[in-house]
Design a protein around this motif. Structure first.
Motif, PDB file in Angstrom:
ATOM      1  N   TRP A 145     -12.633  86.204  67.540  1.00 33.46           N
ATOM      2  CA  TRP A 145     -12.990  87.192  67.127  1.00 33.46           C
ATOM      3  C   TRP A 145     -12.271  88.024  67.515  1.00 33.46           C
ATOM      4  O   TRP A 145     -11.790  88.830  67.194  1.00 33.46           O
ATOM      5  N   ILE A 146     -11.644  88.388  68.363  1.00 32.63           N
ATOM      6  CA  ILE A 146     -11.363  89.989  69.190  1.00 32.63           C
ATOM      7  C   ILE A 146      -9.380  89.284  68.751  1.00 32.63           C
ATOM      8  O   ILE A 146      -9.300  89.844  67.906  1.00 32.63           O
ATOM      9  N   GLY A 147      -9.440  88.128  68.750  1.00 35.54           N
ATOM     10  CA  GLY A 147      -7.609  87.867  68.098  1.00 35.54           C
ATOM     11  C   GLY A 147      -7.985  88.427  66.521  1.00 35.54           C
ATOM     12  O   GLY A 147      -6.246  88.598  66.287  1.00 35.54           O
ATOM     13  N   ILE A 148      -8.359  87.497  65.961  1.00 38.94           N
ATOM     14  CA  ILE A 148      -8.915  87.844  64.664  1.00 38.94           C
ATOM     15  C   ILE A 148      -8.230  89.736  64.316  1.00 38.94           C
ATOM     16  O   ILE A 148      -7.855  89.689  63.193  1.00 38.94           O
ATOM     17  N   ILE A 149      -9.479  90.134  65.033  1.00 39.47           N
ATOM     18  CA  ILE A 149      -9.525  91.698  64.268  1.00 39.47           C
ATOM     19  C   ILE A 149      -7.986  92.457  64.918  1.00 39.47           C
ATOM     20  O   ILE A 149      -7.925  92.784  64.757  1.00 39.47           O
ATOM     21  N   ALA A 150      -7.791  91.069  66.292  1.00 38.17           N
ATOM     22  CA  ALA A 150      -6.006  92.446  66.492  1.00 38.17           C
ATOM     23  C   ALA A 150      -4.768  91.820  65.688  1.00 38.17           C
ATOM     24  O   ALA A 150      -4.394  92.412  64.956  1.00 38.17           O
ATOM     25  N   LEU A 151      -4.933  90.440  64.854  1.00 36.46           N
ATOM     26  CA  LEU A 151      -4.330  89.859  63.969  1.00 36.46           C
ATOM     27  C   LEU A 151      -5.169  90.835  62.016  1.00 36.46           C
ATOM     28  O   LEU A 151      -3.785  91.307  61.927  1.00 36.46           O
ATOM     29  N   ALA A 152      -6.423  91.046  62.417  1.00 39.41           N
ATOM     30  CA  ALA A 152      -6.131  92.026  61.271  1.00 39.41           C
ATOM     31  C   ALA A 152      -5.668  93.255  61.357  1.00 39.41           C
ATOM     32  O   ALA A 152      -5.459  93.786  60.093  1.00 39.41           O
ATOM     33  N   ALA A 153      -6.042  93.905  62.314  1.00 42.15           N
ATOM     34  CA  ALA A 153      -5.408  95.326  62.734  1.00 42.15           C
ATOM     35  C   ALA A 153      -4.328  94.892  62.793  1.00 42.15           C
ATOM     36  O   ALA A 153      -3.316  95.949  61.610  1.00 42.15           O
ATOM     37  N   PHE A 154      -2.796  94.083  62.930  1.00 43.68           N
ATOM     38  CA  PHE A 154      -1.631  94.381  63.035  1.00 43.68           C
ATOM     39  C   PHE A 154      -1.794  94.228  61.451  1.00 43.68           C
ATOM     40  O   PHE A 154      -0.676  95.268  61.345  1.00 43.68           O
ATOM     41  N   PHE A 155      -2.160  93.633  60.572  1.00 44.58           N
ATOM     42  CA  PHE A 155      -1.063  93.256  59.264  1.00 44.58           C
ATOM     43  C   PHE A 155      -1.719  94.636  57.922  1.00 44.58           C
ATOM     44  O   PHE A 155      -0.715  95.245  57.641  1.00 44.58           O
ATOM     45  N   ILE A 156      -2.693  95.146  58.586  1.00 39.28           N
ATOM     46  CA  ILE A 156      -3.715  95.825  58.026  1.00 39.28           C
ATOM     47  C   ILE A 156      -2.508  97.439  58.301  1.00 39.28           C
ATOM     48  O   ILE A 156      -1.462  98.036  57.698  1.00 39.28           O
ATOM     49  N   GLY A 157      -2.215  97.762  59.714  1.00 37.78           N
ATOM     50  CA  GLY A 157      -1.158  99.302  60.353  1.00 37.78           C
ATOM     51  C   GLY A 157       0.565  98.133  59.692  1.00 37.78           C
ATOM     52  O   GLY A 157       1.032  99.615  59.514  1.00 37.78           O
ATOM     53  N   PHE A 158       0.862  96.795  59.270  1.00 35.56           N
ATOM     54  CA  PHE A 158       2.408  96.719  58.878  1.00 35.56           C
ATOM     55  C   PHE A 158       2.070  97.379  57.560  1.00 35.56           C
ATOM     56  O   PHE A 158       2.729  97.646  57.195  1.00 35.56           O
TER      57      PHE A 158
ATOM     58  N   PHE B  73     -17.907  81.382  55.605  1.00 36.90           N
ATOM     59  CA  PHE B  73     -19.352  79.703  54.662  1.00 36.90           C
ATOM     60  C   PHE B  73     -19.152  78.792  55.570  1.00 36.90           C
ATOM     61  O   PHE B  73     -19.203  77.744  54.856  1.00 36.90           O
ATOM     62  N   GLY B  74     -18.279  79.076  56.699  1.00 32.30           N
ATOM     63  CA  GLY B  74     -18.559  77.328  57.716  1.00 32.30           C
ATOM     64  C   GLY B  74     -17.544  76.479  57.368  1.00 32.30           C
ATOM     65  O   GLY B  74     -18.349  75.219  57.131  1.00 32.30           O
ATOM     66  N   ALA B  75     -16.705  76.843  56.941  1.00 29.09           N
ATOM     67  CA  ALA B  75     -15.281  75.368  56.175  1.00 29.09           C
ATOM     68  C   ALA B  75     -15.152  74.865  57.840  1.00 29.09           C
ATOM     69  O   ALA B  75     -15.390  74.675  58.739  1.00 29.09           O
ATOM     70  N   PRO B  76     -15.037  73.244  57.437  1.00 31.62           N
ATOM     71  CA  PRO B  76     -14.715  72.463  57.767  1.00 31.62           C
ATOM     72  C   PRO B  76     -13.941  73.010  59.281  1.00 31.62           C
ATOM     73  O   PRO B  76     -12.233  73.867  59.339  1.00 31.62           O
ATOM     74  N   ASP B  77     -14.080  72.086  60.142  1.00 28.62           N
ATOM     75  CA  ASP B  77     -13.099  73.146  61.883  1.00 28.62           C
ATOM     76  C   ASP B  77     -11.148  72.895  61.676  1.00 28.62           C
ATOM     77  O   ASP B  77     -11.007  73.428  61.833  1.00 28.62           O
ATOM     78  N   PHE B  78     -11.258  71.386  61.160  1.00 25.12           N
ATOM     79  CA  PHE B  78      -9.848  71.055  60.296  1.00 25.12           C
ATOM     80  C   PHE B  78      -9.264  72.447  59.464  1.00 25.12           C
ATOM     81  O   PHE B  78      -8.230  72.737  60.327  1.00 25.12           O
ATOM     82  N   TRP B  79     -10.108  72.456  58.747  1.00 27.88           N
ATOM     83  CA  TRP B  79      -9.116  73.809  57.692  1.00 27.88           C
ATOM     84  C   TRP B  79      -9.719  75.249  58.856  1.00 27.88           C
ATOM     85  O   TRP B  79      -8.575  76.260  58.313  1.00 27.88           O
ATOM     86  N   GLN B  80      -9.968  75.193  59.149  1.00 28.89           N
ATOM     87  CA  GLN B  80     -10.061  76.875  60.042  1.00 28.89           C
ATOM     88  C   GLN B  80      -8.902  76.455  60.923  1.00 28.89           C
ATOM     89  O   GLN B  80      -7.838  77.567  61.407  1.00 28.89           O
ATOM     90  N   GLY B  81      -8.820  75.347  61.502  1.00 28.80           N
ATOM     91  CA  GLY B  81      -7.550  75.364  62.765  1.00 28.80           C
ATOM     92  C   GLY B  81      -6.069  75.627  61.609  1.00 28.80           C
ATOM     93  O   GLY B  81      -5.268  75.777  62.520  1.00 28.80           O
ATOM     94  N   PHE B  82      -6.204  74.350  61.296  1.00 28.87           N
ATOM     95  CA  PHE B  82      -5.076  74.915  59.328  1.00 28.87           C
ATOM     96  C   PHE B  82      -4.809  76.228  59.280  1.00 28.87           C
ATOM     97  O   PHE B  82      -3.157  76.349  59.528  1.00 28.87           O
ATOM     98  N   ILE B  83      -5.167  76.708  58.956  1.00 30.46           N
ATOM     99  CA  ILE B  83      -5.148  78.192  58.715  1.00 30.46           C
ATOM    100  C   ILE B  83      -4.966  78.802  60.189  1.00 30.46           C
ATOM    101  O   ILE B  83      -3.967  79.590  59.776  1.00 30.46           O
ATOM    102  N   VAL B  84      -5.383  78.602  61.139  1.00 36.31           N
ATOM    103  CA  VAL B  84      -4.579  79.283  62.120  1.00 36.31           C
ATOM    104  C   VAL B  84      -3.861  78.628  62.870  1.00 36.31           C
ATOM    105  O   VAL B  84      -2.466  80.143  63.150  1.00 36.31           O
ATOM    106  N   GLY B  85      -2.768  77.223  62.768  1.00 36.44           N
ATOM    107  CA  GLY B  85      -1.711  77.328  62.969  1.00 36.44           C
ATOM    108  C   GLY B  85      -0.701  78.384  62.170  1.00 36.44           C
ATOM    109  O   GLY B  85       0.100  78.240  62.216  1.00 36.44           O
TER     110      GLY B  85
END
Length: 128
Positions: free
Chosen positions: A106-119, A30-42
């Motif tokens: 996106w590779i990082g997001i896919i890797a994290l998604a795969a980690f949590f799915i496998g977990f 949805f194109g949230a501001p970069d601050f919120w995306q960075g906050f979630i990544v942190g």
């Protein structure tokens, strides 16, 4: 107020990480501001550090961690291989109106998604 047991902290972190990852996907979509995306990544980085710190507490936690990391590794290799080995497929997909190149984000997001799915799949499989 009592302290949270370490095992419970581990599972809360795993569930929170999966929820934050879904939130991050929605924020990108949805194109949230970069601050919120960075906050979630942190927050995701902190959660992964909590999981990493507690990963070998017992055999059950070790099996959950192993399932998540194995699937994350496989997903990272698969996406990278797809991007590098099949450029003609990517070109044909672009012609069909689907244009997506896997960037490091996106590779990082896919890797994290795969980690949590496998977990979580391993958690649900072992409890059944």
């Amino acid at each position: 107020m009592s302290k949270m047991p370490k095992e419970q902290l581990y599972y809360v972190a795993a569930h929170s990480g999966a929820a934050l990852l879904a939130t991050l996907g929605l924020a990108y979509w949805f194109g949230a501001p970069d601050f919120w995306q960075g906050f979630i990544v942190g927050m995701l980085v902190v959660i992964v550090l909590v999981l990493f710190r507690q990963k070998f507490r017992d055999d059950y936690a070790r099996s959950l961690w192993s399932a998540g990391t194995a699937l994350a590794f496989f997903a990272t290799i698969a996406v990278t291989f797809w991007a590098e080995a099949f450029p003609t497929l990517s070109h044909r997909l672009e012609e069909a109106g689907f244009s997506w190149q896997p960037t490091p984000t996106w590779i990082g997001i896919i890797a994290l998604a795969a980690f949590f799915i496998g977990f979580h799949v391993e958690m649900w499989r072992s409890r059944a």
